[in-house]
Structures are given as C-alpha cells and as structure tokens.
Design a protein around this motif. Structure first.
Motif, short mmCIF file in Angstrom:
data_model
loop_
_atom_site.label_atom_id
_atom_site.label_comp_id
_atom_site.label_asym_id
_atom_site.label_seq_id
_atom_site.Cartn_x
_atom_site.Cartn_y
_atom_site.Cartn_z
N PRO A 1 10.52 -4.40 -11.23
CA PRO A 1 9.78 -3.46 -11.74
C PRO A 1 8.40 -3.23 -10.88
O PRO A 1 8.25 -4.31 -10.14
CB PRO A 1 9.65 -3.91 -13.05
N PRO A 2 7.46 -2.19 -11.15
CA PRO A 2 6.19 -2.39 -10.59
C PRO A 2 5.46 -3.37 -11.09
O PRO A 2 5.53 -4.02 -12.08
CB PRO A 2 5.71 -0.85 -11.12
N MET A 3 4.51 -3.98 -10.08
CA MET A 3 3.67 -5.14 -10.58
C MET A 3 2.26 -4.74 -11.02
O MET A 3 1.67 -5.63 -11.63
CB MET A 3 3.60 -6.09 -9.20
N THR A 4 1.94 -3.85 -10.63
CA THR A 4 0.40 -3.36 -11.09
C THR A 4 0.41 -1.81 -11.56
O THR A 4 1.29 -0.85 -11.39
CB THR A 4 -0.36 -3.17 -9.79
N PRO A 5 -0.51 -1.35 -12.23
CA PRO A 5 -0.77 -0.12 -12.68
C PRO A 5 -0.81 1.03 -11.43
O PRO A 5 -0.14 1.84 -11.63
CB PRO A 5 -2.12 -0.07 -13.50
N SER B 1 0.76 -1.08 0.31
CA SER B 1 0.05 -0.09 -0.03
C SER B 1 0.92 1.16 0.04
O SER B 1 2.14 1.43 0.44
CB SER B 1 -0.79 -0.15 1.17
N ASN B 2 0.27 2.35 -0.37
CA ASN B 2 1.02 3.90 -0.30
C ASN B 2 0.45 4.77 0.82
O ASN B 2 0.86 5.46 1.14
CB ASN B 2 0.56 4.55 -1.50
N LEU C 1 4.62 5.22 -8.01
CA LEU C 1 6.09 5.28 -7.76
C LEU C 1 6.44 6.45 -8.72
O LEU C 1 7.42 7.28 -8.32
CB LEU C 1 6.60 4.20 -8.48
N ALA C 2 5.73 6.55 -10.00
CA ALA C 2 5.98 7.83 -10.87
C ALA C 2 5.58 9.08 -10.05
O ALA C 2 6.40 10.13 -10.43
CB ALA C 2 5.33 7.82 -12.07
#
Length: 226
Positions: free
Chosen positions: A202-206, A172-173, A212-213
């Motif tokens: 790498p990131p795993m989900t949209p 979670s963020n 992250l971006a």
C-alpha cells in the motif's frame, strides 16, 4: 512495480546545469552551520532512547516523516530494526500520534523525533552512527530553477546524508528530482543509481496516497551506500 523504465543517472535530460559544480563545491567545503540547541537536545535524547531500548539493533531513519505514517509502517515491517522518524513540525508529529490512538499498539521499536534533519543528519554522522536503511519519501521538490540549493542533493548537507550509509531509498512523483538525486549520488560516491517507476501497495505516506489516487506516475531509487 509497473513499466520497465530504468533511467540511467548519467542522463543529463532535465538535470540542472549547475548541479555538478554545486556538488564539487559542497564536497570541498565542509558544512559548518552552527547546530540549533533544540536539535542537539532532540538528537541526544533520541540516541539515549535508542541505546536503552535496542542497543546494537540495526537502525532505520525515516527523514521528513510528516505525520509518521511511513515510520509506523516501517517499524511494523522491520520488527528486528529500530526506526526513528524525524520531522521539524511538532504539529504534524502530534497529529500522527493522535490519529493512531485507538488503533493497534504503538510499536516499541519506533521513536518519532521533532528536529531539523539538516542538524540531525550531521549529528548522526559526527557520532559515527551508520544506518541500515534510510528513507526520503516525497521530499519537497523545490521545482523552480533558482531552488537548486534547497533540494537535498543541492544542499550543503548532502555529503553528510550520504555518509550515513545504508540502503537509501528516495521516492518522488517528479522524475527530474530523482534524476538529479541519482546523478548527485553517482558523482559523490561513484555508486550506481537508477530510477524505477513504482506502484506502491500500500501507499506509505499521505502524499503517496494522494498522488496515486490522482493518477500520477511515481518513481523511486534505492541506492546501496553501505
């Protein structure tokens, strides 16, 4: 992983004051909501595919998988496991499979299932099926105070979720969500649960890619329920 933050789940900062009482209630009262017919049919069909394709293979469940990007990554990362990605949206699942067309071959150890995980978890638990790994990647945080019972750790299905066993990973963020999640796991199972700051590569989900971006700090917990 970046940073050295490891947050003890016993820390009360930010944890909903009614969570402990709610957990006690759910532990003492079995969740008896009737199964929806479409969930039961989806569960039986997916179980038959699993038993036909990979009998005795360790099972990974990717719950609320959205478009199934994370499920696809997991299937390729764990070729000796069988991966089931479950989401209640047929539109999201279809979009994910459509976007994959033209790419590399669809893994034979992956099945995407349209079902509500509330029923799917209970059906797995009732059938006595144990998971090797279980992923909850960026669940809806339901951040308002009144939303506690809608968060997975405040939902009456939580004991069934824990009963599936395996290595449970939640990301979670919103660190409060994970602090509550870990607190709930510790109260229900007496197993240690800690939070790490985490840099996915790498990131795993949209959602993970978007957060992250945009510079969000990302967090995860990995709990051994085996």
């Amino acid at each position: 992983m970046y940073g050295n933050s490891r947050v003890p789940a016993s820390a009360q900062n930010g944890i909903h004051p009614h969570l402990s009482m709610l957990l006690d209630r759910h532990a003492g009262t079995p969740f008896r909501k009737p199964y929806a017919d479409y969930n039961r049919v989806a569960f039986v069909a997916s179980l038959q595919r699993f038993q036909y394709a990979a009998p005795g293979t360790p099972l990974i469940l990717d719950s609320c998988c959205g478009v199934g990007e994370s499920s696809l990554i997991l299937a390729r990362a764990f070729p000796d496991h069988y991966v089931i990605g479950v989401d209640q949206s047929a539109v999201r699942l279809a979009r994910g499979q459509r976007d994959q067309q033209g790419g590399s071959a669809w893994p034979s150890n992956l099945d995407l299932v349209r079902a509500d995980v509330v029923d799917y978890w209970r059906l797995l638990h009732t059938a006595g099926i144990r998971l090797d790994r279980h992923y909850l990647l960026y669940p809806n945080p339901w951040p308002k105070i009144a939303h506690l019972s809608r968060r997975w750790h405040g939902h009456p299905v939580f004991p069934a979720l824990l009963g599936l066993g395996g290595m449970l990973e939640c990301r979670s963020n919103w660190p409060v969500y994970l602090a509550e999640f870990c607190f709930a796991v510790q109260q229900m199972t007496q197993r240690p649960a800690l939070i790490d700051q985490y840099f996915p590569d790498p990131p795993m989900t949209p959602f993970e890619r978007k957060y992250l971006a945009s510079g969000h700090r990302l967090f995860r917990t990995i709990i051994d329920l085996a």
